[in-house]
Design a protein around this motif. Structure first.
Motif, PDB file in Angstrom:
ATOM      1  N   ALA A   1       0.814  -1.217   0.000  1.00  0.00           N
ATOM      2  CA  ALA A   1       0.000   0.000   0.000  1.00  0.00           C
ATOM      3  C   ALA A   1       0.847   1.265   0.000  1.00  0.00           C
ATOM      4  N   LEU A   2       2.062   1.206   0.537  1.00  0.00           N
ATOM      5  CA  LEU A   2       2.807   2.430   0.818  1.00  0.00           C
ATOM      6  C   LEU A   2       4.105   2.607   0.034  1.00  0.00           C
ATOM      7  N   LEU A   3       4.740   1.515  -0.382  1.00  0.00           N
ATOM      8  CA  LEU A   3       6.053   1.619  -1.028  1.00  0.00           C
ATOM      9  C   LEU A   3       5.903   1.571  -2.537  1.00  0.00           C
ATOM     10  N   GLU A   4       6.264   2.651  -3.203  1.00  0.00           N
ATOM     11  CA  GLU A   4       6.144   2.718  -4.657  1.00  0.00           C
ATOM     12  C   GLU A   4       7.429   2.228  -5.325  1.00  0.00           C
ATOM     13  N   ARG A   5       7.314   1.922  -6.597  1.00  0.00           N
ATOM     14  CA  ARG A   5       8.454   1.455  -7.382  1.00  0.00           C
ATOM     15  C   ARG A   5       9.607   2.466  -7.326  1.00  0.00           C
ATOM     16  N   ASP A   6      10.811   1.943  -7.153  1.00  0.00           N
ATOM     17  CA  ASP A   6      12.055   2.727  -7.137  1.00  0.00           C
ATOM     18  C   ASP A   6      12.219   3.594  -5.897  1.00  0.00           C
ATOM     19  N   ARG A   7      11.296   3.509  -4.922  1.00  0.00           N
ATOM     20  CA  ARG A   7      11.458   4.247  -3.680  1.00  0.00           C
ATOM     21  C   ARG A   7      12.233   3.395  -2.677  1.00  0.00           C
ATOM     22  N   THR A   8      12.800   4.043  -1.691  1.00  0.00           N
ATOM     23  CA  THR A   8      13.696   3.392  -0.744  1.00  0.00           C
ATOM     24  C   THR A   8      13.052   3.247   0.624  1.00  0.00           C
ATOM     25  N   LEU A   9      13.307   2.107   1.260  1.00  0.00           N
ATOM     26  CA  LEU A   9      12.836   1.815   2.607  1.00  0.00           C
ATOM     27  C   LEU A   9      14.051   1.700   3.519  1.00  0.00           C
ATOM     28  N   LEU A  10      14.118   2.538   4.548  1.00  0.00           N
ATOM     29  CA  LEU A  10      15.212   2.477   5.504  1.00  0.00           C
ATOM     30  C   LEU A  10      14.911   1.432   6.563  1.00  0.00           C
ATOM     31  N   MET A  11      15.929   0.625   6.894  1.00  0.00           N
ATOM     32  CA  MET A  11      15.773  -0.369   7.963  1.00  0.00           C
ATOM     33  C   MET A  11      17.139  -0.625   8.595  1.00  0.00           C
ATOM     34  N   PRO A  12      17.153  -1.047   9.859  1.00  0.00           N
ATOM     35  CA  PRO A  12      18.433  -1.273  10.536  1.00  0.00           C
ATOM     36  C   PRO A  12      19.153  -2.509  10.022  1.00  0.00           C
ATOM     37  N   ASP A  13      20.453  -2.504  10.206  1.00  0.00           N
ATOM     38  CA  ASP A  13      21.299  -3.665   9.932  1.00  0.00           C
ATOM     39  C   ASP A  13      22.117  -3.911  11.199  1.00  0.00           C
ATOM     40  N   PRO A  14      21.876  -5.009  11.949  1.00  0.00           N
ATOM     41  CA  PRO A  14      21.104  -6.190  11.561  1.00  0.00           C
ATOM     42  C   PRO A  14      19.594  -6.010  11.718  1.00  0.00           C
ATOM     43  N   SER A  15      18.869  -6.742  10.877  1.00  0.00           N
ATOM     44  CA  SER A  15      17.415  -6.841  11.013  1.00  0.00           C
ATOM     45  C   SER A  15      16.990  -8.189  10.452  1.00  0.00           C
ATOM     46  N   TYR A  16      15.703  -8.477  10.540  1.00  0.00           N
ATOM     47  CA  TYR A  16      15.201  -9.769  10.057  1.00  0.00           C
ATOM     48  C   TYR A  16      15.523  -9.909   8.570  1.00  0.00           C
ATOM     49  N   PRO A  17      16.239 -10.959   8.161  1.00  0.00           N
ATOM     50  CA  PRO A  17      16.761 -11.033   6.794  1.00  0.00           C
ATOM     51  C   PRO A  17      15.702 -10.970   5.697  1.00  0.00           C
ATOM     52  N   CYS A  18      14.498 -11.459   5.963  1.00  0.00           N
ATOM     53  CA  CYS A  18      13.474 -11.484   4.916  1.00  0.00           C
ATOM     54  C   CYS A  18      12.941 -10.091   4.586  1.00  0.00           C
ATOM     55  N   ASN A  19      13.070  -9.145   5.516  1.00  0.00           N
ATOM     56  CA  ASN A  19      12.380  -7.872   5.333  1.00  0.00           C
ATOM     57  C   ASN A  19      12.793  -7.128   4.073  1.00  0.00           C
ATOM     58  N   ARG A  20      14.088  -7.156   3.752  1.00  0.00           N
ATOM     59  CA  ARG A  20      14.525  -6.415   2.566  1.00  0.00           C
ATOM     60  C   ARG A  20      13.934  -6.994   1.284  1.00  0.00           C
ATOM     61  N   HIS A  21      13.553  -8.277   1.312  1.00  0.00           N
ATOM     62  CA  HIS A  21      12.986  -8.892   0.116  1.00  0.00           C
ATOM     63  C   HIS A  21      11.562  -8.420  -0.151  1.00  0.00           C
ATOM     64  N   PHE A  22      10.872  -7.992   0.897  1.00  0.00           N
ATOM     65  CA  PHE A  22       9.537  -7.413   0.685  1.00  0.00           C
ATOM     66  C   PHE A  22       9.650  -6.162  -0.172  1.00  0.00           C
ATOM     67  N   ALA A  23      10.665  -5.352   0.089  1.00  0.00           N
ATOM     68  CA  ALA A  23      10.880  -4.156  -0.736  1.00  0.00           C
ATOM     69  C   ALA A  23      11.249  -4.551  -2.162  1.00  0.00           C
ATOM     70  N   ALA A  24      12.109  -5.542  -2.293  1.00  0.00           N
ATOM     71  CA  ALA A  24      12.577  -5.932  -3.623  1.00  0.00           C
ATOM     72  C   ALA A  24      11.443  -6.464  -4.493  1.00  0.00           C
ATOM     73  N   VAL A  25      10.538  -7.268  -3.914  1.00  0.00           N
ATOM     74  CA  VAL A  25       9.468  -7.858  -4.712  1.00  0.00           C
ATOM     75  C   VAL A  25       8.488  -6.792  -5.191  1.00  0.00           C
ATOM     76  N   LEU A  26       8.455  -5.647  -4.495  1.00  0.00           N
ATOM     77  CA  LEU A  26       7.590  -4.536  -4.892  1.00  0.00           C
ATOM     78  C   LEU A  26       8.339  -3.535  -5.769  1.00  0.00           C
ATOM     79  N   GLU A  27       9.537  -3.911  -6.192  1.00  0.00           N
ATOM     80  CA  GLU A  27      10.392  -3.076  -7.043  1.00  0.00           C
ATOM     81  C   GLU A  27      10.820  -1.797  -6.339  1.00  0.00           C
ATOM     82  N   GLY A  28      10.884  -1.882  -5.001  1.00  0.00           N
ATOM     83  CA  GLY A  28      11.486  -0.830  -4.210  1.00  0.00           C
ATOM     84  C   GLY A  28      12.891  -1.258  -3.832  1.00  0.00           C
ATOM     85  N   ARG A  29      13.502  -0.514  -2.906  1.00  0.00           N
ATOM     86  CA  ARG A  29      14.874  -0.830  -2.524  1.00  0.00           C
ATOM     87  C   ARG A  29      15.027  -0.662  -1.017  1.00  0.00           C
TER      88      ARG A  29
END
Length: 222
Positions: free
Chosen positions: A62-90
């Motif tokens: 609902a919120l992340l558009e294509r080519d937009r960036t999502l900030l998240m901590p490192d370390p974090s749950y490894p799967c989370n970054r893939h949610f952004a990738a599948v939506l064509e975000g980063r």
């Protein structure tokens, strides 16, 4: 829980449920926030999901558009970054060390925010570190995100298993933040795939459409 599920099966309560979850469960979740945090959460803001992963997928859809960036901590749950990738975000990972309890600070969010940044995804307590974000730090991050018209999502799955300070919720900071949680950990219901998302009122119609198309509904038996 097992006895209640058996009763549901015996009673034939195995059909589709509403896409946002049954009214009874949405009301019970809202009542739980009132009991534990003295927060008046409208049950209409509660979206029952296929686990917390389903909640995160719906929120980011609902919120992340294509080519937009999502900030998240490192370390974090490894799967989370893939949610952004599948939506064509980063996903943009913010390195976090012991000096900040392996959690980002408002200053780190400020420094990382760029023209393509859409929002921030946090977890408190965190998987894998187990550390919580202290309420003043979370409030400062929320203020920075709000000032930049971004969105803030906080994974509160381990909220009931917080031992470093009393549990808190981002929902106490206003109705513009999103909190996701799950029955998996605290209630030992990992395989039941039942979670929830509390969202701003204006986002719920989009979440309902997405849920209808991506998941149909949460598990009736769960």
């Amino acid at each position: 829980v097992q006895a209640a599920a058996r009763r549901a099966i015996d009673a034939g309560l195995t059909q589709y449920t509403p896409a946002l979850g049954t009214d009874a469960l949405r009301e019970a979740i809202a009542a739980d926030y009132a009991r534990r945090f003295q927060l008046a959460i409208d049950p209409e803001r509660v979206v029952v999901t296929a686990g917390a992963s389903g909640a995160l997928l719906l929120a980011l859809s609902a919120l992340l558009e294509r080519d937009r960036t999502l900030l998240m901590p490192d370390p974090s749950y490894p799967c989370n970054r893939h949610f952004a990738a599948v939506l064509e975000g980063r996903a943009q990972l913010l390195p976090c060390g012991p000096q900040t309890r392996f959690q980002p600070t408002a200053a780190a969010v400020d420094a990382a925010w760029g023209p393509q940044t859409a929002g921030v995804l946090l977890a408190s307590p965190s998987n894998p570190t187990g550390t919580s974000i202290e309420p003043p730090v979370l409030a400062a991050i929320a203020d920075r995100v709000r000032a930049r018209s971004g969105f803030l999502i906080v994974d509160e799955i381990y909220q009931g298993l917080s031992y470093d300070h009393p549990p808190s919720t981002v929902l106490s900071l206003g109705e513009d933040a999103l909190a996701l949680a799950s029955f998996s950990k605290y209630f030992s219901m990992t395989g039941w795939r039942l979670g929830w998302l509390v969202a701003p009122r204006g986002v719920v119609p989009a979440l309902e459409k997405l849920a209808q198309n991506l998941f149909i509904c949460p598990s009736a038996i769960a």
